[in-house]
Design a protein around this motif. Sequence first.
Motif, PDB file in Angstrom:
ATOM      1  N   PRO A  51      28.124  50.559  41.515  1.00  0.00           N
ATOM      2  CA  PRO A  51      29.127  50.373  42.206  1.00  0.00           C
ATOM      3  C   PRO A  51      29.133  48.627  42.359  1.00  0.00           C
ATOM      4  N   HIS A  52      30.843  48.439  42.336  1.00  0.00           N
ATOM      5  CA  HIS A  52      30.921  47.171  43.005  1.00  0.00           C
ATOM      6  C   HIS A  52      33.036  47.034  43.680  1.00  0.00           C
ATOM      7  N   TYR A  53      32.873  45.650  44.082  1.00  0.00           N
ATOM      8  CA  TYR A  53      33.742  45.944  45.014  1.00  0.00           C
ATOM      9  C   TYR A  53      34.738  44.646  44.388  1.00  0.00           C
ATOM     10  N   ASP A  54      34.237  43.957  42.733  1.00  0.00           N
ATOM     11  CA  ASP A  54      35.138  42.797  42.330  1.00  0.00           C
ATOM     12  C   ASP A  54      36.440  42.607  42.503  1.00  0.00           C
ATOM     13  N   ALA A  55      36.284  40.889  42.783  1.00  0.00           N
ATOM     14  CA  ALA A  55      37.991  40.395  42.497  1.00  0.00           C
ATOM     15  C   ALA A  55      37.747  41.069  40.728  1.00  0.00           C
ATOM     16  N   LEU A  56      39.494  40.629  39.679  1.00  0.00           N
ATOM     17  CA  LEU A  56      39.433  40.264  38.308  1.00  0.00           C
ATOM     18  C   LEU A  56      39.003  39.218  38.571  1.00  0.00           C
ATOM     19  N   VAL A  57      38.336  38.109  37.751  1.00  0.00           N
ATOM     20  CA  VAL A  57      38.093  36.690  37.745  1.00  0.00           C
ATOM     21  C   VAL A  57      37.947  36.575  36.215  1.00  0.00           C
ATOM     22  N   ILE A  58      38.813  35.797  35.450  1.00  0.00           N
ATOM     23  CA  ILE A  58      38.736  35.563  34.040  1.00  0.00           C
ATOM     24  C   ILE A  58      38.661  33.953  33.881  1.00  0.00           C
ATOM     25  N   THR A  59      38.713  33.855  32.530  1.00  0.00           N
ATOM     26  CA  THR A  59      39.147  32.330  32.009  1.00  0.00           C
ATOM     27  C   THR A  59      39.693  32.677  31.135  1.00  0.00           C
ATOM     28  N   LEU A  60      41.241  31.498  31.153  1.00  0.00           N
ATOM     29  CA  LEU A  60      42.332  31.471  30.585  1.00  0.00           C
ATOM     30  C   LEU A  60      42.394  29.832  29.145  1.00  0.00           C
ATOM     31  N   CYS A  61      42.564  30.088  28.395  1.00  0.00           N
ATOM     32  CA  CYS A  61      43.499  28.306  27.688  1.00  0.00           C
ATOM     33  C   CYS A  61      44.559  27.916  27.897  1.00  0.00           C
ATOM     34  N   ILE A  62      44.055  27.330  29.135  1.00  0.00           N
ATOM     35  CA  ILE A  62      45.651  26.689  29.576  1.00  0.00           C
ATOM     36  C   ILE A  62      45.971  25.636  28.829  1.00  0.00           C
ATOM     37  N   ALA A  63      47.341  25.072  27.924  1.00  0.00           N
ATOM     38  CA  ALA A  63      47.408  23.351  27.561  1.00  0.00           C
ATOM     39  C   ALA A  63      45.917  23.370  27.092  1.00  0.00           C
ATOM     40  N   ASP A  64      45.704  24.045  26.247  1.00  0.00           N
ATOM     41  CA  ASP A  64      44.338  23.533  25.085  1.00  0.00           C
ATOM     42  C   ASP A  64      43.078  23.257  25.983  1.00  0.00           C
ATOM     43  N   THR A  65      43.105  23.850  27.300  1.00  0.00           N
ATOM     44  CA  THR A  65      41.874  23.693  28.142  1.00  0.00           C
ATOM     45  C   THR A  65      41.389  24.964  28.936  1.00  0.00           C
ATOM     46  N   ASP A  66      40.283  25.527  28.394  1.00  0.00           N
ATOM     47  CA  ASP A  66      39.444  26.463  28.841  1.00  0.00           C
ATOM     48  C   ASP A  66      39.880  26.093  30.294  1.00  0.00           C
ATOM     49  N   VAL A  67      40.173  26.836  31.175  1.00  0.00           N
ATOM     50  CA  VAL A  67      40.157  26.739  32.348  1.00  0.00           C
ATOM     51  C   VAL A  67      39.274  28.525  33.329  1.00  0.00           C
ATOM     52  N   LYS A  68      38.701  28.004  33.935  1.00  0.00           N
ATOM     53  CA  LYS A  68      37.391  29.383  34.613  1.00  0.00           C
ATOM     54  C   LYS A  68      38.150  29.822  35.581  1.00  0.00           C
ATOM     55  N   ARG A  69      37.456  30.276  36.482  1.00  0.00           N
ATOM     56  CA  ARG A  69      37.312  31.308  37.737  1.00  0.00           C
ATOM     57  C   ARG A  69      38.899  30.946  38.594  1.00  0.00           C
ATOM     58  N   ILE A  70      39.977  32.169  37.121  1.00  0.00           N
ATOM     59  CA  ILE A  70      41.260  32.178  37.653  1.00  0.00           C
ATOM     60  C   ILE A  70      41.445  33.823  38.476  1.00  0.00           C
ATOM     61  N   MET A  71      42.012  33.817  39.523  1.00  0.00           N
ATOM     62  CA  MET A  71      41.580  35.321  40.002  1.00  0.00           C
ATOM     63  C   MET A  71      43.178  35.805  39.453  1.00  0.00           C
ATOM     64  N   VAL A  72      43.170  36.768  39.259  1.00  0.00           N
ATOM     65  CA  VAL A  72      44.177  37.521  39.254  1.00  0.00           C
ATOM     66  C   VAL A  72      44.474  38.452  40.163  1.00  0.00           C
ATOM     67  N   ASP A  73      45.504  38.593  40.888  1.00  0.00           N
ATOM     68  CA  ASP A  73      45.610  39.492  41.991  1.00  0.00           C
ATOM     69  C   ASP A  73      47.402  39.925  41.990  1.00  0.00           C
ATOM     70  N   ASP A  74      47.086  41.211  41.275  1.00  0.00           N
ATOM     71  CA  ASP A  74      48.713  42.060  41.902  1.00  0.00           C
ATOM     72  C   ASP A  74      49.630  42.326  42.837  1.00  0.00           C
ATOM     73  N   GLY A  75      47.899  41.869  43.597  1.00  0.00           N
ATOM     74  CA  GLY A  75      49.318  41.289  45.070  1.00  0.00           C
ATOM     75  C   GLY A  75      49.809  40.183  45.397  1.00  0.00           C
ATOM     76  N   SER A  76      49.642  39.263  44.541  1.00  0.00           N
ATOM     77  CA  SER A  76      49.877  38.186  44.679  1.00  0.00           C
ATOM     78  C   SER A  76      51.680  37.898  44.375  1.00  0.00           C
ATOM     79  N   GLY A  77      52.405  37.199  45.292  1.00  0.00           N
ATOM     80  CA  GLY A  77      54.229  37.030  44.531  1.00  0.00           C
ATOM     81  C   GLY A  77      54.179  35.823  43.591  1.00  0.00           C
ATOM     82  N   ALA A  78      53.272  34.845  44.043  1.00  0.00           N
ATOM     83  CA  ALA A  78      53.130  33.732  43.025  1.00  0.00           C
ATOM     84  C   ALA A  78      52.017  33.586  42.126  1.00  0.00           C
ATOM     85  N   CYS A  79      51.809  32.133  41.561  1.00  0.00           N
ATOM     86  CA  CYS A  79      51.136  31.542  40.190  1.00  0.00           C
ATOM     87  C   CYS A  79      51.005  30.934  40.812  1.00  0.00           C
ATOM     88  N   ILE A  80      49.396  30.234  41.317  1.00  0.00           N
ATOM     89  CA  ILE A  80      49.239  29.129  42.190  1.00  0.00           C
ATOM     90  C   ILE A  80      48.410  28.169  41.426  1.00  0.00           C
TER      91      ILE A  80
END
Length: 204
Positions: A51-80
């Motif tokens: 079992p796990h209780y882990d947050a959803l953490v991903i890597t995305l290519c942002i402006a041609d740069t791989d940005v790690k440690r991005i948390m996806v939070d559908d409870g957040s009202g903003a992208c930060i």
Amino acid sequence: MIIGGGDDTTINHVKITTTHKLKRSITHERYNDVEDSIVFDKSDTDSLSFPHYDALVITLCIADTDVKRIMVDDGSGACIIHPLVLVQMRLEDKIIPRCITLTGFNNAVERTSGEIVLPILAIGVTLEMTFHVMDQDTAYNAIIGHPRLHTMRAVLSSLYQVIKFPTPWGVFSIRGEQRTAQEFYRITQDYAHTQQLKGASAEA
């Protein structure tokens, strides 16, 4: 699917621009007529530990740069996004000064210092996303909130550690990085414990 560059397509009022092989740009943000079902099944659990209780953490290519440690939070009202990330990407001069107030679940008030629009390449599809810039201590480089998820008609499952979203080419998936989520949860817990001990020592 490989699509050659240079063609524009409109599918059910969704304008698609194919820019080059394996990169597709969605320039309109409506997916109302996409009929593909989004489902989660046993195949999504491959390589996950339960079992796990882990947050959803991903890597995305942002402006041609791989940005790690991005948390996806559908409870957040903003992208930060953290300003140090933009400094490392040499995009700090692209920040538009703007202060808005964000309120956390404990009613703590935080203020942003600006915003920036950045292109994100997600599984061959390029989307533009507005990030609010906030300089706060955090284990994550950025947070993706529900405004963008809703715009994409994306569905996420922290249990299955995956985001799925419809495109004219079918349903695409972005896998979470469970090991990274677990590692940074431990870092956060250790930091909180250290701060607690410091507070107790100061009171003594």
